[in-house]
Design an enzyme around this catalytic site. Structure first.
Site, PDB file in Angstrom:
ATOM      1  N   CYS A  51       8.409 -10.587  50.557  1.00  0.00           N
ATOM      2  CA  CYS A  51       8.272  -9.275  49.915  1.00  0.00           C
ATOM      3  C   CYS A  51       9.353  -9.142  48.848  1.00  0.00           C
ATOM      4  O   CYS A  51      10.501  -9.502  49.096  1.00  0.00           O
ATOM      5  CB  CYS A  51       8.453  -8.146  50.930  1.00  0.00           C
ATOM      6  N   GLU A  52       8.989  -8.603  47.691  1.00  0.00           N
ATOM      7  CA  GLU A  52       9.994  -8.351  46.658  1.00  0.00           C
ATOM      8  C   GLU A  52      10.931  -7.240  47.107  1.00  0.00           C
ATOM      9  O   GLU A  52      12.129  -7.289  46.879  1.00  0.00           O
ATOM     10  CB  GLU A  52       9.326  -7.959  45.346  1.00  0.00           C
TER      11      GLU A  52
END
Length: 134
Positions: A51-52
């Site tokens: 996930c960013e």
């Protein structure tokens, strides 16, 4: 396939709101409803890779059904994760394997929100759930 009641509620609410702005506002509201994770749960062991934004996930099995908790430092992601939890909480492990993320967000009319990086991040959350469910 029968949807959990929270998922049914989400579908009814999101399909009733016509404009994109209304859906975006609703998404933020769903994120605010996400039960808070305790700080001691926000550890590397609970962190979702891929996930960013930072996303943490915890879950437990109760009477053969999974209940997950999650947190994120990003408002939009919190909303998307809250809707994912609505879709999966209460499912047995075998049903978790059958959840179609893209189809779920398309049904909600939110596929526009799923940029490739967000889609990858949500898939990473779902994969971690599946891994936890064994």
């Amino acid at each position: 396939m029968t949807l959990p009641s929270d998922a049914q509620t989400a579908l009814e609410i999101f399909n009733a709101s016509l404009s994109w702005e209304q859906r975006a506002r609703l998404l933020m509201q769903w994120g605010e409803r996400l039960p808070a994770m305790r700080d001691e749960e926000k550890t590397d062991a609970h962190r979702v890779d891929g996930c960013e934004s930072k996303v943490w996930l915890a879950g437990e099995l109760s009477d053969g059904h999974w209940q997950f908790r999650a947190a994120s430092d990003a408002r939009l992601i919190r909303g998307l994760v809250a809707l994912l939890l609505a879709r999966v909480n209460g499912l047995p492990a075998h049903a978790l394997q059958e959840v179609d993320l893209t189809d779920w967000f398309t049904q909600l009319g939110l596929s526009r929100q799923l940029s490739p990086s967000r889609s990858n991040g949500l898939n990473a959350v779902l994969q971690k759930m599946r891994h936890m469910a064994g």
